[in-house]
Structures are given as structure tokens and as C-alpha cells.
Motif scaffolding. Sequence first.
Motif, short mmCIF file in Angstrom:
data_model
loop_
_atom_site.label_atom_id
_atom_site.label_comp_id
_atom_site.label_asym_id
_atom_site.label_seq_id
_atom_site.Cartn_x
_atom_site.Cartn_y
_atom_site.Cartn_z
N GLU A 49 11.85 13.18 31.56
CA GLU A 49 11.61 12.86 32.98
C GLU A 49 10.15 13.04 33.36
OE1 GLU A 49 14.33 14.85 35.78
OE2 GLU A 49 12.55 15.23 36.99
N ILE A 50 9.53 14.12 32.89
CA ILE A 50 8.13 14.38 33.28
C ILE A 50 7.15 13.78 32.27
CG2 ILE A 50 8.78 16.48 34.53
CD1 ILE A 50 7.67 18.17 32.29
N GLY A 51 7.65 13.07 31.26
CA GLY A 51 6.75 12.44 30.29
C GLY A 51 5.93 13.45 29.51
N LEU A 52 6.57 14.57 29.16
CA LEU A 52 5.85 15.66 28.50
C LEU A 52 5.27 15.24 27.16
CD1 LEU A 52 5.13 18.70 28.63
CD2 LEU A 52 7.30 19.17 27.51
N VAL A 53 6.06 14.52 26.37
CA VAL A 53 5.62 14.08 25.03
C VAL A 53 5.84 12.57 24.93
CG1 VAL A 53 6.05 16.28 23.88
CG2 VAL A 53 7.92 14.65 24.12
N ASP A 54 5.25 11.95 23.88
CA ASP A 54 5.44 10.51 23.71
C ASP A 54 6.88 10.18 23.36
OD1 ASP A 54 2.61 9.93 24.02
OD2 ASP A 54 2.35 10.89 22.06
N THR A 55 7.48 11.05 22.52
CA THR A 55 8.85 10.80 22.07
C THR A 55 9.67 12.08 22.17
OG1 THR A 55 7.73 9.52 20.33
CG2 THR A 55 10.15 9.64 20.25
N VAL A 56 10.75 12.04 22.94
CA VAL A 56 11.70 13.15 22.94
C VAL A 56 12.78 12.81 21.91
CG1 VAL A 56 13.39 14.44 24.29
CG2 VAL A 56 11.27 13.66 25.38
N CYS A 57 12.94 13.69 20.92
CA CYS A 57 13.91 13.42 19.86
C CYS A 57 15.19 14.21 20.10
CB CYS A 57 13.34 13.79 18.50
SG CYS A 57 11.86 12.84 18.10
N ASP A 58 16.32 13.67 19.61
CA ASP A 58 17.61 14.33 19.81
C ASP A 58 18.04 15.13 18.59
OD1 ASP A 58 18.04 13.60 22.44
OD2 ASP A 58 18.75 11.61 21.88
N SER A 59 17.22 15.15 17.54
CA SER A 59 17.58 15.97 16.38
C SER A 59 16.33 16.51 15.70
CB SER A 59 18.39 15.14 15.37
OG SER A 59 17.51 14.23 14.72
N LEU A 60 16.52 17.60 14.98
CA LEU A 60 15.41 18.20 14.24
C LEU A 60 14.89 17.25 13.16
CD1 LEU A 60 16.67 21.89 13.88
CD2 LEU A 60 14.56 21.14 15.00
N SER A 61 15.81 16.53 12.50
CA SER A 61 15.36 15.64 11.43
C SER A 61 14.48 14.52 11.99
CB SER A 61 16.56 15.08 10.67
OG SER A 61 17.45 14.43 11.57
N ASP A 62 14.83 14.00 13.17
CA ASP A 62 14.02 12.95 13.79
C ASP A 62 12.63 13.45 14.17
OD1 ASP A 62 15.89 11.01 13.57
OD2 ASP A 62 16.51 11.03 15.69
N VAL A 63 12.57 14.63 14.75
CA VAL A 63 11.28 15.06 15.30
C VAL A 63 10.27 15.33 14.19
CG1 VAL A 63 11.69 17.56 15.53
CG2 VAL A 63 10.24 16.39 17.19
N VAL A 64 10.73 15.85 13.04
CA VAL A 64 9.76 16.20 11.98
C VAL A 64 9.45 15.02 11.05
CG1 VAL A 64 10.50 18.61 12.00
CG2 VAL A 64 11.44 17.06 10.26
N ARG A 65 10.25 13.95 11.12
CA ARG A 65 10.06 12.80 10.22
C ARG A 65 8.66 12.22 10.38
NH1 ARG A 65 14.65 10.16 11.17
NH2 ARG A 65 15.59 11.45 9.55
N ASP A 66 7.92 12.14 9.27
CA ASP A 66 6.56 11.58 9.24
C ASP A 66 5.53 12.41 10.02
OD1 ASP A 66 7.36 9.39 7.68
OD2 ASP A 66 8.05 8.33 9.49
N ALA A 67 5.91 13.60 10.46
CA ALA A 67 4.94 14.41 11.21
C ALA A 67 3.91 15.03 10.26
CB ALA A 67 5.66 15.51 11.99
N ASP A 68 2.65 15.03 10.70
CA ASP A 68 1.56 15.64 9.91
C ASP A 68 1.41 17.12 10.24
OD1 ASP A 68 0.49 13.06 8.74
OD2 ASP A 68 0.53 12.63 10.91
N LEU A 69 1.81 17.46 11.47
CA LEU A 69 1.81 18.88 11.87
C LEU A 69 3.14 19.16 12.55
CD1 LEU A 69 0.48 21.67 12.44
CD2 LEU A 69 -0.38 20.68 14.58
N VAL A 70 3.83 20.18 12.08
CA VAL A 70 5.08 20.61 12.71
C VAL A 70 4.87 22.01 13.25
CG1 VAL A 70 7.51 21.17 12.35
CG2 VAL A 70 6.50 19.19 11.18
#
Lengths: 306, 306
Positions: B46-67
Motif C-alpha cells: 500500500e505504501i510502496g515500501l519496496v519495488d516488489t512485495v513477495c509472498d514467499s521466502l523463496s521468491d524474495v531471495v531468488r536472484d538477489a545479490d544481497l539478502v
Amino acid sequence: MIFGKVALIGMGLIASSLAHATKWKGLAGEVAGYDRDPEVRRIAAEIGLVDTVCDSLSDVVRDADLVMLCVPVGVMGAVAAEIAPHLKQGAILSDTGSVKQAVVEAVAPHVPQGVHFIPGHPLAGTEQSGPRSGFATLFVNRWWLLTPSETTDPQALAKLRAYLEGLEANVDTMDAPHHDITLAVTSHCPHLIAYTMVGVADHVRRVSHQEIIKYSASGFRDFTRIAASDPTMWRDVFLTNKEATLDILGRFAEELFVLQRAIRTGDGEMLHDYFTRTRAIRRGIIDAGQDTDAPDFGRVSKQAGE
Amino acid sequence: MIFGKVALIGMGLIASSLAHATKWKGLAGEVAGYDRDPEVRRIAAEIGLVDTVCDSLSDVVRDADLVMLCVPVGVMGAVAAEIAPHLKQGAILSDTGSVKQAVVEAVAPHVPQGVHFIPGHPLAGTEQSGPRSGFATLFVNRWWLLTPSETTDPQALAKLRAYLEGLEANVDTMDAPHHDITLAVTSHCPHLIAYTMVGVADHVRRVSHQEIIKYSASGFRDFTRIAASDPTMWRDVFLTNKEATLDILGRFAEELFVLQRAIRTGDGEMLHDYFTRTRAIRRGIIDAGQDTDAPDFGRVSKQAGE
């Protein structure tokens, strides 16, 4: 104008703030000040803190309608004895000490007939001291507690109250013993605990002083602020509010041991419950207007690019 | 831009501040966020905190350079186990936990070959929490401690450091045990003591809650601020930094008894000396730029008429 002449004895943070505030609000015809330290008197004259800087106690109280004892609790009695013969008939004598029973015991025996002694305590201050540290708004929206006795003249009390409300302070009255236990909880014990924590940090050999200072933002620095207050004032507070302070410190040690034990035994539920209850008290303080809701006291700037 | 994709796990005060600061400084191509609480994810979207809000841990870390693991210390291990199979080769995995040895023990066993685990701890925060509490300047001029091991890849460390310095944080490195004792002194014990004092005030029957709240400005309110911090985070801190915390609390109790005894026996000289020494530490903190010199944290307004 409420008083013709106001006399301030001791020109530290509280008295210098009273001087600024009394002038700001036009509450007195003349503000006179005395401090036993000649250097403080010199600074007061240099910065024009009061209308008249006096070189003796007898001079400063002469013809004063309100005399404010703004000296450490431990010397209140001696000052009262010295000014007593010079007080004007009908004058109001008050003080700003952080402890009230001890002040009453030390001062009351010296107060002449016809002088109205009404002890008081402004719940205001900063960690700074001296004649340059005062400012006119120190008492705005802060409590000023008065501890009149059953024989206090109602007219004198009303006049003192009008003066303090003129400084924009909120005035409450209570008896001296209740004042002392209340302040032991809200002020005296928190200060002693802060002093203790700072002292402990000073002794830990495995962490250097430099590291403690560098990494203090994570909680410790709030303790150092209140542990930087005037040492003489605080020594006198603990020596003169001994019973109430030791009562609360005893409870504190007991409670601390209970939490230590929960840590040792790994009782996470107990710790979580405890930390949840304490949050509610914070909310009450903010709702009562006694602190800012801004994070970290508004110390952080939220504007990017500042 | 330092990282292509940054993944923030747990969207409370620290992660939401990281999101704002990373965007403010243009340090990442994409910021993705996950929180196990659906309501937090809803607010973040709602507040546009991040570019992508993910619904799972696997989604959020996929292809991430920094976790970045921004979750309570007690759940770091479980989160690490769940994300491990999904981490990109060459990714940097870090965390923001207040305790480091326990995080290393919980997380390191799950970290796959080719992923660089570098534990960290930003010494920044406020007493507020949740996805709305973050702001871009939280880390400006604050310390961010990293606890690399002997086998940490120097290039990965340099890259993480560049990112943190991009947030305008000051980066220091130390080993995890030294971090934990240092923070026990500067943060963990001060917090426990504040919680304890607030708890004691809550129990004293002779002084009402209303009075404690009304008269809190005289010292107590500073304690309530730090005692209003997130209960889960602090429970985990004490349970996972047990040894160092109990060591410092033991010294604290010892020191407190010495001061209590000085009050009981009326040893004014000892108290005065003690309170004078603690002033010097405060001065060091201000000189080191870790706090404001403004009286009462600048909470008071010095302008008459405001």
C-alpha cells in the motif's frame, strides 16, 4: 506584575531560568540575585541575568516579596538561618529543592513569624548547570509541586501559585512525605540507576572506553545524559531522601534478580510479558503530554538529504 | 548502483529504513521485501515500501545479490534453513540482529558453498516498529558493525561495506564474541535496567499510575522510552546473549549495592566522587558526535514565546 521584588538565592540552572522567565512574563518589578560564588555573580552581572546582583544574602532578601532558595538541599538550612533576620514581614519564602521533608525540617525552624514558608519543587531541568544554562521556557507545561502545611496562609499560597502559573508551569499541591516517595520513583532512583550503569561501563576491562563512547547510541547514551547532572545536587538528594530512595532501590534489586533469573533459566514467556507491560506505561506518558511521540525524542532527522 | 537486487526479509523498522535509504541513495536496481505477516505485506504494498512485495521466502531471495535477514534473532536459523536452497551463487547474506554469536551458530550451518555470509548489526533504531516506522536517514552517521570470520571473502566484504557506507553508515568490523560483550554494556543491560525500573514503578502502591505518568519528566520518562521497544526482539536478545548480559548485570547489582550502602551510611564524599566521574563519560560521547549537546536532547524549546 505579581511581586514587587523577587530574590533568587543561588544562580544555577533553575534560578537563571526563573530570572529569564520572570522578565519574559513581566511578573516582578525587580529581580535580584545572589550566589556565594563570586565568579557566578560576575557572570550574572556580565550577561545581565538579573536587575541587581547582590554581594550578600542580607542585601538580596531585603524588601523582597518572594525569596526563592535555589541552592542544593544540603545547604538550605544554613541559608535560611542567615537570611531569617532580614526577611520582610509578609514575604513568601519558597525553595526549589528536589526533596521536601528534609527541606521543611531544615528551613521551617528559622522562619520568622509573619513570613510565609511554602516549599516547592519544579519538575524541570536539563543536565546542564550554572548561570548561563537558564532559559525562559524551562517551566512551560512542566509541573511545579508545592507542599504547603495545614497552617499555610491561603492568600500567600494563591499568590505563589499565580506567579508559578505566570511562568506557564502547572501547579499541584501534596504533602511533603508523599512528594518524596513519588520523586524517589520517578526521578531519584532512575538517576541513581543511570549513574550506576555508567559506572559499570567505566569498569569493564574487556570493552574500551573508546568503544563504549563510539557505540553508545544503542541505549547507553540516554543513561549518560541523566548521569551528567550536577553531582552536588544529586549527592544531597540521596542523603536527604534516604528512606524513600532505599525503599525503591530495594524493590528494584529484587525485580532485577527476577529478570536475571528468567534470562538464566531461558524463560522467554516471562520476559516477553514483562516487556509488553512496560510499553503501556510509555503510551500513558505520551498521551499525558509529558514527552514527545517523535522517535528517539525527535533526535533523529527524518528528512532525507539533511 | 552496488547491487542488482536487494532482498529484505522481515519488514519492520530496520528493513523499512533500509528500503527507503537504498532507494534514496540509488544503491540497488530492485528492492524486494517479504514478511511472514500478511498484514505487514499488505501495508508494504500500500505504501510502496519496496519495488516488489513477495509472498514467499523463496521468491524474495531468488536472484538477489544481497539478502538481509531483518528478523528477530530467535528465528534467524529457521529462516536461513528455508531460504538456503534458493540463494543465488555469489550472493551476500547478511543480517541485522543485535546479537552475533548466536546468529552465527544458527545461520552458518545452513549457508551453501558459494554464498558469502557476513553477519552485521546496525546501531540504529528508535522505540517504534513496523513497516511504517522506517525512514531513509536512520543509519546516517551511525555505526554498522560487521563480524566477518577469517574465511570471509575480502571482495564480498568490500562490497557489503560499500553498500552500507552508501547508506551513510560508519562501518566497523570486530569478532562476534567481542561484539556481544560490547553490546551487553552499551545496549542490552541498559535496556534490561530500564525495563526493570518501569516495572518497579508499575508495582509501587503508594504512588498512583497517574502520578507516575504526570511527574515522569524528572528522569523516569527517558527509561520508559527505551522500555517501549519491541518485546520480541528484546526477549530474543537476552535469551541469546545470556552469558555477556548476566556478566554485566552481575557487576551492575554489585555496584548498585555499593551505592546503596553509601546512601545508607551517609557517605556523601563517595557519592559526589562517583557522580563526578560519570560526567566525564557523557562529555566523551558528545565530543565523539554520538549525541546532541542540546539540553534534554533538544527536547526543550529555548525560544520564549513559542
